[in-house]
Design an enzyme around this catalytic site. Structure first.
Site, mmCIF file in Angstrom:
data_model
loop_
_atom_site.group_PDB
_atom_site.id
_atom_site.type_symbol
_atom_site.label_atom_id
_atom_site.label_comp_id
_atom_site.label_asym_id
_atom_site.label_seq_id
_atom_site.Cartn_x
_atom_site.Cartn_y
_atom_site.Cartn_z
ATOM 1 N N ASN A 9 2.487 0.522 -4.945
ATOM 2 C CA ASN A 9 0.980 -0.382 -4.355
ATOM 3 C C ASN A 9 1.061 -1.932 -4.822
ATOM 4 O O ASN A 9 0.997 -2.221 -5.956
ATOM 5 C CB ASN A 9 -0.336 0.510 -4.914
ATOM 6 C CG ASN A 9 -1.469 -0.281 -4.262
ATOM 7 O OD1 ASN A 9 -1.724 -1.403 -4.285
ATOM 8 N ND2 ASN A 9 -2.551 0.353 -4.268
ATOM 9 N N LYS A 12 -2.041 -3.038 -6.977
ATOM 10 C CA LYS A 12 -1.868 -2.619 -8.436
ATOM 11 C C LYS A 12 -0.943 -3.461 -9.099
ATOM 12 O O LYS A 12 -1.243 -4.027 -10.188
ATOM 13 C CB LYS A 12 -1.587 -1.309 -8.083
ATOM 14 C CG LYS A 12 -2.216 -0.290 -9.014
ATOM 15 C CD LYS A 12 -1.607 0.928 -8.979
ATOM 16 C CE LYS A 12 -2.665 1.830 -8.423
ATOM 17 N NZ LYS A 12 -2.066 3.547 -8.683
ATOM 18 N N ASP A 69 -2.823 5.754 -12.387
ATOM 19 C CA ASP A 69 -3.600 6.446 -11.461
ATOM 20 C C ASP A 69 -4.981 5.885 -11.559
ATOM 21 O O ASP A 69 -5.727 6.266 -12.616
ATOM 22 C CB ASP A 69 -3.190 8.093 -11.318
ATOM 23 C CG ASP A 69 -3.502 8.606 -9.900
ATOM 24 O OD1 ASP A 69 -2.778 8.210 -9.112
ATOM 25 O OD2 ASP A 69 -4.523 9.389 -9.978
ATOM 26 N N SER A 70 -5.609 5.863 -10.438
ATOM 27 C CA SER A 70 -7.150 5.233 -10.553
ATOM 28 C C SER A 70 -7.905 5.895 -9.397
ATOM 29 O O SER A 70 -7.265 6.329 -8.575
ATOM 30 C CB SER A 70 -7.142 3.718 -10.469
ATOM 31 O OG SER A 70 -6.303 2.989 -11.260
ATOM 32 N N PHE A 150 -8.604 -5.228 -3.443
ATOM 33 C CA PHE A 150 -8.122 -4.229 -2.486
ATOM 34 C C PHE A 150 -9.111 -2.873 -2.815
ATOM 35 O O PHE A 150 -9.840 -2.850 -3.543
ATOM 36 C CB PHE A 150 -6.654 -3.837 -2.719
ATOM 37 C CG PHE A 150 -6.249 -3.154 -4.184
ATOM 38 C CD1 PHE A 150 -6.511 -4.006 -5.349
ATOM 39 C CD2 PHE A 150 -5.900 -1.672 -4.032
ATOM 40 C CE1 PHE A 150 -6.117 -3.256 -6.353
ATOM 41 C CE2 PHE A 150 -5.886 -0.964 -5.258
ATOM 42 C CZ PHE A 150 -5.842 -1.694 -6.698
ATOM 43 N N LYS A 173 -12.206 -10.135 -12.490
ATOM 44 C CA LYS A 173 -11.608 -8.580 -12.265
ATOM 45 C C LYS A 173 -10.643 -8.163 -13.234
ATOM 46 O O LYS A 173 -10.847 -7.231 -13.926
ATOM 47 C CB LYS A 173 -11.109 -8.598 -11.133
ATOM 48 C CG LYS A 173 -10.993 -6.961 -10.696
ATOM 49 C CD LYS A 173 -10.326 -6.411 -9.302
ATOM 50 C CE LYS A 173 -10.062 -5.019 -9.446
ATOM 51 N NZ LYS A 173 -9.099 -4.413 -8.231
ATOM 52 N N ARG A 179 -8.524 -0.971 -15.002
ATOM 53 C CA ARG A 179 -7.218 -1.309 -15.163
ATOM 54 C C ARG A 179 -6.824 -2.104 -16.253
ATOM 55 O O ARG A 179 -5.953 -1.873 -16.975
ATOM 56 C CB ARG A 179 -6.527 -1.989 -13.734
ATOM 57 C CG ARG A 179 -5.117 -2.091 -13.884
ATOM 58 C CD ARG A 179 -4.429 -2.093 -12.458
ATOM 59 N NE ARG A 179 -4.673 -1.033 -11.639
ATOM 60 C CZ ARG A 179 -5.460 -0.941 -10.468
ATOM 61 N NH1 ARG A 179 -6.015 -1.971 -10.295
ATOM 62 N NH2 ARG A 179 -5.663 0.249 -9.775
#
Ligand code: ITT
Length: 199
Positions: A9, A12, A69-70, A150, A173, A179
């Protein structure tokens, strides 16, 4: 010494690089190993999928691997989409499809509480994988706002702010996100690992 970020991704990956200082490490990603098939994310939890991604990429490359993994956990939807966040509205769906579904599922519901959660797994060759996590609480608004970030970012307003993650500057962010918090935990808990890997 190399470390593989076990993701395909690009958003990410960009955030991970903006948040984390991999000083002294040669960092690559799953994009650098196109022959390795996509990891099938069939675990029931973020933890299980993070471990699966880190372990499979570590085994396939022979290198230490770090996976993220989110998911978005919405209180009124009993924690959904959670582990199903990526493909919530079906195989091949887009971020826009998922955001539409979220607005539909919450239509008329006054409870808009939600949190983003990230589990980071670290797999070293021949060792048991380890995990840390981070989360950020907030609320789901009623229309999409902003073009940055995103996924569900245009619908998520973190507590203490009036703008969505898609409206806030990336620097903001990347300071307060799920994250960022998970990666901060990783650098605190795995200090020795990261120091040991320094070139
Ligand atoms: P990799 O498995 O290759 O890392 P992925 O997109 O499949 O990429 P996940 O399994 O962790 O990653 O999916 C999580 C989904 O949750 C992702 O596709 C987005 O829809 C959403 N998501 C994750 N982090 C997010 C963030 O910071 N902001 C908004 N949405 C996010």
């Amino acid at each position: 010494m190399k470390l593989v970020i076990a993701t395909r991704n690009p958003h990410k990956l960009e955030e991970i690089h903006a948040i984390f200082n991999f000083q002294g490490l040669e960092v690559c990603s799953a994009f650098d190993f196109p022959h390795i098939p996509d990891v099938v994310e069939d675990g029931d939890t973020l933890e299980a999928n993070a471990i699966k991604k880190a372990v499979e990429i570590c085994q396939a490359t022979g290198l230490p691997a770090l996976a993220d993994d989110s998911g978005l956990e919405v209180e009124a939807l009993n924690g959904e989409p959670g582990v199903y966040s990526a493909r919530w509205s079906g195989e091949g769906c887009t971020y826009a499809d998922n955001n539409k579904k979220l607005l539909r599922e919450l239509a008329g519901n006054p409870n808009r509480r939600a949190r983003f959660r990230t589990v980071i797994a670290l797999a070293l060759p021949g060792e048991k994988p380890l995990t840390v996590e981070g989360s950020v609480q907030g609320r789901i608004i009623e229309e999409l706002r902003g073009n940055q970030g995103f996924g569900y970012d245009p619908l998520f307003v973190p507590d203490g702010y009036n703008q969505t993650f898609a409206e806030l500057p990336a620097e903001v962010k990347n300071k307060i996100s799920h994250r960022a918090r998970a990666l901060n935990a990783a650098s605190n808990v795995w200090t020795h690992f990261f120091q040991g890997l320094e070139k």
